[in-house]
Design an enzyme around this catalytic site. Structure first.
Site, PDB file in Angstrom:
ATOM      1  N   GLY A 210       0.833  -1.207   0.000  1.00 55.10           N
ATOM      2  CA  GLY A 210       0.000   0.000   0.000  1.00 55.10           C
ATOM      3  C   GLY A 210       0.859   1.244   0.000  1.00 55.10           C
ATOM      4  N   ASN A 211       0.274   2.371   0.316  1.00 52.35           N
ATOM      5  CA  ASN A 211       1.059   3.605   0.457  1.00 52.35           C
ATOM      6  C   ASN A 211       0.417   4.487   1.514  1.00 52.35           C
ATOM      7  OD1 ASN A 211      -0.846   5.543  -0.909  1.00 52.35           O
ATOM      8  ND2 ASN A 211      -0.513   4.104  -2.595  1.00 52.35           N
TER       9      ASN A 211
END
Ligand code: CTP
Length: 403
Positions: A210-211
């Site tokens: 993810g980020n």
């Protein structure tokens, strides 16, 4: 004027209740239709007979109409009204509204109200200044209600003369101003797709790539577009950020992966007038997703990634001449030339650049420092809240529509 506007006027037990007659007279003079809902305490201060004579409608007070036992529907009133005005609003009613204590017809009507709500507090200074009342008023304002007050608003530093109900003509003027602004909302009739948040790319049932995107900028954009009258299609990755209130004109689709976001956007964009692509989409995703949780083996762990679809580039390709497309670029170096490249490659009308070099910009913060880059040139904006930055971006889109 308020021609044909349907106003629910809520009256509560304050000495200022006699002024409700003046509010009704002013509303009717401006062409509005008025339905009074009064609390039991309100009736101690002004009689329903006077009010129904002025409005030419029976006054609603009880859940059941006493004569024939018919049910007074607060839900119907909530749908009927173009606005609800509670004037005078006592500390008690304000407290009940803020906390959802629905023990009379006025509060149930408020809780069912689909139209904007205007509240004119009326009480003595000590009650008004009490932290409890101030907190409740702030809560109501956070819920999107409009507090009408003499002077500069309840958060002003001086409390002198506070608590007194605003004059009836000014209350009605506020309503008129609201409806006149509504008529000229710049994005009325426009449909706008907004992507927001990160994407999660599954590795196995419990892990993902993810980020740090919080989704705050995308949600702020959705709220701003909705406030300016647009119908918003919000396609949102996994975010915990919340909108400040519910908007009937924001329709939200929650997705997890870039592929899901791509499919949702591809289906939605053809019927839109514009798209604002604010999501931080993962460029790569694991080539295979393990069915079972991957165990530690002691060896190196290699995850092979394959490219995700580029949502912006695909929408840029399918974009018709009258449609607009706005992108974002988060850069760490060569900001302007990278942004210029993306503007052309993805067929954006303009691109919003944030540099990770700027303090307070980018992911996880409540602020942003943006530049807007288009074929016409570059505009730099100072560090602002994401809400204010959203306004700058939406204003730029409005001028793109008008150019
Ligand atoms: N974007 C998108 N779909 C992707 C990747 C990006 O829609 N798969 C959009 C973003 O929402 C943003 C813009 O494209 O509006 C720019 O994203 P960015 O990741 O900075 O651009 P990339 O083309 O992926 O370039 P980079 O090599 O810098 O990652």
């Amino acid at each position: 004027m308020l021609n044909g506007k349907k106003i629910v006027l809520g009256i509560t037990g304050s000495i200022a209740a006699y002024k409700s007659c003046l509010i009704i007279r002013e509303l009717i003079k401006k062409g509005a239709e008025v339905q009074v809902v009064i609390t039991p305490a309100g009736k101690e201060f002004i009689t329903p007979i006077t009010l129904s004579a002025l409005t030419h409608k029976p006054v609603i007070s009880e859940f059941f109409s006493q004569r024939d036992g018919t049910w007074n529907s607060h839900v119907d009133l909530g749908l009927w009204a173009d606005a609800m005005v509670i004037a005078p609003a006592t500390a008690s009613t304000i407290g009940k509204m803020a906390n959802g204590i629905a023990d009379n017809m006025l509060i149930t009507t408020y809780l069912s109200m689909k139209a904007p709500v205007f509240i004119a507090p009326a009480m003595d200074l000590d009650m008004f200044a009490h932290p409890s009342t101030q907190k409740n008023l702030r809560t109501l304002q956070d819920y999107g209600n409009h507090i009408i007050e003499p002077g500069t608003g309840f958060l002003a530093s001086t409390l002198e003369g506070k608590g007194r109900m605003e004059e009836p003509v000014n209350i009605v003027a506020r309503l008129e101003e609201y409806f006149s602004n509504e008529d000229i909302k710049p994005l009325a009739g426009k449909k706008i797709l907004i992507t927001a948040g990160p994407t999660y790319e599954k590795i196995d049932p419990v892990r993902f790539i993810g980020n740090y995107s919080s989704g705050k900028m995308g949600l702020a954009l959705a709220e701003e577009c909705a406030s300016q009258g647009a119908d918003v299609e919000l396609v949102c990755g996994p975010v915990s950020a919340k909108m400040s209130r519910d908007y009937p004109n924001i329709h939200r689709t929650d997705v997890e992966s870039a592929q899901e976001m791509y499919e949702a956007c591809k289906a939605i964009y053809p019927t839109m007038d514009a798209g604002i692509l604010c999501a931080a989409v993962a460029d790569f995703t694991p080539e295979t997703v393990a069915d079972q949780k991957i165990k530690r083996t002691g060896d190196d762990m290699i995850i092979r990634l394959k490219p995700n679809p580029d949502i912006a580039a695909s929408l840029g390709k399918m974009k018709r001449a009258e449609q607009k497309l706005v992108g974002f670029a988060l850069e760490t170096n060569n900001e302007e030339s990278n942004a210029q490249d993306k503007l052309k490659k993805k067929n954006f009308d303009f691109i919003v650049l944030n540099s990770l070099r700027d303090k307070g910009a980018g992911f996880k913060t409540d602020t942003n420092k943006i530049s807007i880059i288009s074929a016409e040139g570059r505009k730099d904006f100072p560090l602002k809240s994401k809400v204010d930055a959203a306004r700058d971006i939406v204003d730029e889109m409005v001028s793109t529509f008008n150019s």
